[in-house]
Design a protein around this motif. Structure first.
Motif, PDB file in Angstrom:
ATOM      1  N   HIS A 132       0.859  -1.189   0.000  1.00  0.00           N
ATOM      2  CA  HIS A 132       0.000   0.000   0.000  1.00  0.00           C
ATOM      3  C   HIS A 132       0.894   1.238   0.000  1.00  0.00           C
ATOM      4  O   HIS A 132       1.935   1.272   0.661  1.00  0.00           O
ATOM      5  N   THR A 133       0.495   2.240  -0.790  1.00  0.00           N
ATOM      6  CA  THR A 133       1.222   3.512  -0.851  1.00  0.00           C
ATOM      7  C   THR A 133       0.240   4.670  -0.685  1.00  0.00           C
ATOM      8  O   THR A 133      -0.695   4.783  -1.456  1.00  0.00           O
ATOM      9  N   PRO A 134       0.478   5.529   0.341  1.00  0.00           N
ATOM     10  CA  PRO A 134       1.460   5.392   1.408  1.00  0.00           C
ATOM     11  C   PRO A 134       1.021   4.297   2.381  1.00  0.00           C
ATOM     12  O   PRO A 134       0.125   3.513   2.047  1.00  0.00           O
ATOM     13  N   SER A 135       1.595   4.264   3.582  1.00  0.00           N
ATOM     14  CA  SER A 135       1.191   3.231   4.540  1.00  0.00           C
ATOM     15  C   SER A 135      -0.262   3.437   4.954  1.00  0.00           C
ATOM     16  O   SER A 135      -0.780   4.553   4.948  1.00  0.00           O
ATOM     17  N   GLU A 136      -0.926   2.343   5.307  1.00  0.00           N
ATOM     18  CA  GLU A 136      -2.293   2.446   5.811  1.00  0.00           C
ATOM     19  C   GLU A 136      -2.281   2.716   7.317  1.00  0.00           C
ATOM     20  O   GLU A 136      -2.998   3.606   7.795  1.00  0.00           O
ATOM     21  N   HIS A 137      -1.501   1.972   8.066  1.00  0.00           N
ATOM     22  CA  HIS A 137      -1.361   2.271   9.492  1.00  0.00           C
ATOM     23  C   HIS A 137      -0.515   3.533   9.657  1.00  0.00           C
ATOM     24  O   HIS A 137       0.378   3.803   8.852  1.00  0.00           O
ATOM     25  N   ARG A 138      -0.833   4.281  10.672  1.00  0.00           N
ATOM     26  CA  ARG A 138      -0.058   5.477  10.980  1.00  0.00           C
ATOM     27  C   ARG A 138       0.491   5.366  12.403  1.00  0.00           C
ATOM     28  O   ARG A 138      -0.094   4.686  13.254  1.00  0.00           O
ATOM     29  N   ILE A 139       1.594   6.044  12.630  1.00  0.00           N
ATOM     30  CA  ILE A 139       2.189   6.111  13.963  1.00  0.00           C
ATOM     31  C   ILE A 139       2.105   7.568  14.413  1.00  0.00           C
ATOM     32  O   ILE A 139       2.692   8.454  13.786  1.00  0.00           O
ATOM     33  N   ASN A 140       1.324   7.799  15.461  1.00  0.00           N
ATOM     34  CA  ASN A 140       1.101   9.160  15.949  1.00  0.00           C
ATOM     35  C   ASN A 140       0.658  10.099  14.826  1.00  0.00           C
ATOM     36  O   ASN A 140       1.119  11.235  14.704  1.00  0.00           O
ATOM     37  N   GLY A 141      -0.249   9.579  13.996  1.00  0.00           N
ATOM     38  CA  GLY A 141      -0.845  10.387  12.943  1.00  0.00           C
ATOM     39  C   GLY A 141      -0.046  10.502  11.670  1.00  0.00           C
ATOM     40  O   GLY A 141      -0.488  11.151  10.720  1.00  0.00           O
ATOM     41  N   ARG A 142       1.115   9.864  11.592  1.00  0.00           N
ATOM     42  CA  ARG A 142       1.982  10.031  10.427  1.00  0.00           C
ATOM     43  C   ARG A 142       2.077   8.761   9.591  1.00  0.00           C
ATOM     44  O   ARG A 142       2.275   7.673  10.118  1.00  0.00           O
ATOM     45  N   TYR A 291      -2.320   5.683  -5.419  1.00  0.00           N
ATOM     46  CA  TYR A 291      -2.686   5.841  -4.006  1.00  0.00           C
ATOM     47  C   TYR A 291      -3.677   4.731  -3.656  1.00  0.00           C
ATOM     48  O   TYR A 291      -4.779   4.675  -4.194  1.00  0.00           O
ATOM     49  N   ASN A 292      -3.298   3.829  -2.766  1.00  0.00           N
ATOM     50  CA  ASN A 292      -4.186   2.709  -2.436  1.00  0.00           C
ATOM     51  C   ASN A 292      -4.201   2.434  -0.938  1.00  0.00           C
ATOM     52  O   ASN A 292      -4.098   1.292  -0.497  1.00  0.00           O
ATOM     53  N   ALA A 293      -4.330   3.497  -0.156  1.00  0.00           N
ATOM     54  CA  ALA A 293      -4.373   3.365   1.299  1.00  0.00           C
ATOM     55  C   ALA A 293      -5.752   3.781   1.815  1.00  0.00           C
ATOM     56  O   ALA A 293      -6.206   4.890   1.557  1.00  0.00           O
ATOM     57  N   ARG A 294      -6.384   2.887   2.549  1.00  0.00           N
ATOM     58  CA  ARG A 294      -7.660   3.218   3.183  1.00  0.00           C
ATOM     59  C   ARG A 294      -7.402   4.194   4.326  1.00  0.00           C
ATOM     60  O   ARG A 294      -6.366   4.148   4.989  1.00  0.00           O
ATOM     61  N   ASP A 295      -8.368   5.072   4.578  1.00  0.00           N
ATOM     62  CA  ASP A 295      -8.237   6.035   5.665  1.00  0.00           C
ATOM     63  C   ASP A 295      -8.235   5.328   7.018  1.00  0.00           C
ATOM     64  O   ASP A 295      -8.724   4.208   7.156  1.00  0.00           O
ATOM     65  N   ILE A 296      -7.713   6.031   8.015  1.00  0.00           N
ATOM     66  CA  ILE A 296      -7.758   5.538   9.390  1.00  0.00           C
ATOM     67  C   ILE A 296      -9.211   5.356   9.810  1.00  0.00           C
ATOM     68  O   ILE A 296     -10.065   6.209   9.555  1.00  0.00           O
ATOM     69  N   GLU A 297      -9.491   4.224  10.447  1.00  0.00           N
ATOM     70  CA  GLU A 297     -10.847   3.922  10.890  1.00  0.00           C
ATOM     71  C   GLU A 297     -10.984   4.208  12.389  1.00  0.00           C
ATOM     72  O   GLU A 297     -10.082   3.908  13.168  1.00  0.00           O
ATOM     73  N   ASP A 298     -12.120   4.791  12.764  1.00  0.00           N
ATOM     74  CA  ASP A 298     -12.371   5.101  14.181  1.00  0.00           C
ATOM     75  C   ASP A 298     -13.601   4.372  14.686  1.00  0.00           C
ATOM     76  O   ASP A 298     -14.367   4.864  15.489  1.00  0.00           O
ATOM     77  N   SER A 299     -13.787   3.131  14.171  1.00  0.00           N
ATOM     78  CA  SER A 299     -15.002   2.354  14.519  1.00  0.00           C
ATOM     79  C   SER A 299     -15.054   1.964  15.979  1.00  0.00           C
ATOM     80  O   SER A 299     -16.113   1.561  16.490  1.00  0.00           O
ATOM     81  N   ARG A 300     -13.932   2.097  16.683  1.00  0.00           N
ATOM     82  CA  ARG A 300     -13.938   1.771  18.112  1.00  0.00           C
ATOM     83  C   ARG A 300     -14.312   2.975  18.977  1.00  0.00           C
ATOM     84  O   ARG A 300     -14.272   2.924  20.204  1.00  0.00           O
TER      85      ARG A 300
END
Length: 306
Positions: A132-142, A291-300
């Motif tokens: 995936h580009t960019p990364s799908e997981h983020r670290i501290n928002g990045r 660009y093939n990265a899904r957005d951060i999910e906040d389902s929790r």
């Protein structure tokens, strides 16, 4: 963790002349069309495209997530204990662009070693890996520049476990990713032309490049690109596993697939330490899949960084 984001947006167009021997017939993808655009087939609408995709909208443990102080205190666990794994080189693999991502897979045979990881008492066998580009997981928002997903499946109940490796660009190419530039050249049947990256590119510039060039999700490749294979006689995971210290340390959590049908109960293992990828290899990857990265999910119920 600090990531130097140096993702390079390739702007070359696809040349139609792909050699005849490179064309392999592939079955059309199952289910309705989906992509990473901002229109009615994009991530915000995946759950409406097909009843089988409803979890993309209604799921309560969706991925990817932002790994930060909040998520670490709620559902993400930092694991420092070594992950049990059994990896050997894979023979006769194939690299190809499947319409959504660059994927490397293979057909298991009677003598094929099942590369595997063990989580608790369950074993999961490696079935493919993709990017995936960019990364799908983020670290501290990045974001990181890219993310590698090693997808494993339990042979009994078919449940999934994914190892996510955050990729950080460097000047030199990395042997483990040699097939990326080779696949790109085979797709284009010509040398690519890419936007050159200046040394020390800042994350702000990268975000603007992503926004201006590929945030709409338009794939720079055509349907013909999904028929091009690049054979890999062998894939040796040893350099990757060694650099990642046997997949330790890592962040663990229960999440979902990041593409339709967004099925949940996926055992995620996101590596704490990044792995390098060469700038030319990153250019090739972005040129092929966009660009093939899904957005951060906040389902929790946590804060969203979309």
């Amino acid at each position: 963790m600090k990531f130097i984001l140096s993702v390079v947006i390739a702007t070359s167009s696809l040349f139609a002349a792909v050699s005849a021997h490179a064309i392999v017939k592939r079955a059309p993808p199952a289910g309705p069309h989906w992509d990473y655009s901002g229109d009615k087939t994009g991530p915000d609408h995946w759950g409406l495209l097909d009843p089988a995709y409803v979890t993309c909208e209604s799921g309560m443990q969706q991925s990817p997530v932002d790994i930060n102080k909040e998520s670490l205190s709620r559902f993400v666990h930092c694991a420092k204990k070594a992950l049990t794994f059994d990896y050997k080189p894979v023979k006769d693999a194939v690299a190809h662009f499947n319409g959504h991502t660059v994927e490397i897979d293979w057909t298991p045979g009677a003598k094929t070693h099942n590369n595997s990881i063990a989580i608790g008492k369950k074993q999961y066998n490696l079935i493919q890996f993709h990017f995936h580009t960019p990364s799908e997981h983020r670290i501290n928002g990045r974001h990181a520049d890219a993310e590698l997903h090693l997808v494993h499946r339990n042979p009994v109940d078919k449940s999934l476990a994914v190892i996510g490796v955050l990729l950080q660009a460097q000047a030199r190419n990395v042997p483990f990713f040699h097939y990326l530039t080779a696949l790109q050249k085979k797709v284009h049947a010509d040398k690519h032309s890419a936007v050159a990256a200046a040394p020390g590119t800042t994350s702000a510039i990268i975000e603007e490049l992503l926004k201006d060039s590929v945030c709409a999700g338009t794939q720079p490749t055509s349907e013909e690109a999904t028929k091009v294979d690049y054979p890999l006689p062998s894939v040796d995971f040893e350099p990757l596993v060694r650099a990642l210290k046997g997949f330790t340390p890592r962040w663990e959590y229960s999440g979902s697939l990041t593409t339709p049908p967004c099925s949940e109960n996926v055992a995620w293992n996101v590596m704490h330490d990044p792995y390098p990828i060469g700038l030319d290899q990153l250019r090739a990857l972005v040129d092929l899949q966009g660009y093939n990265a899904r957005d951060i999910e906040d389902s929790r119920g946590g804060s969203s960084h979309k």
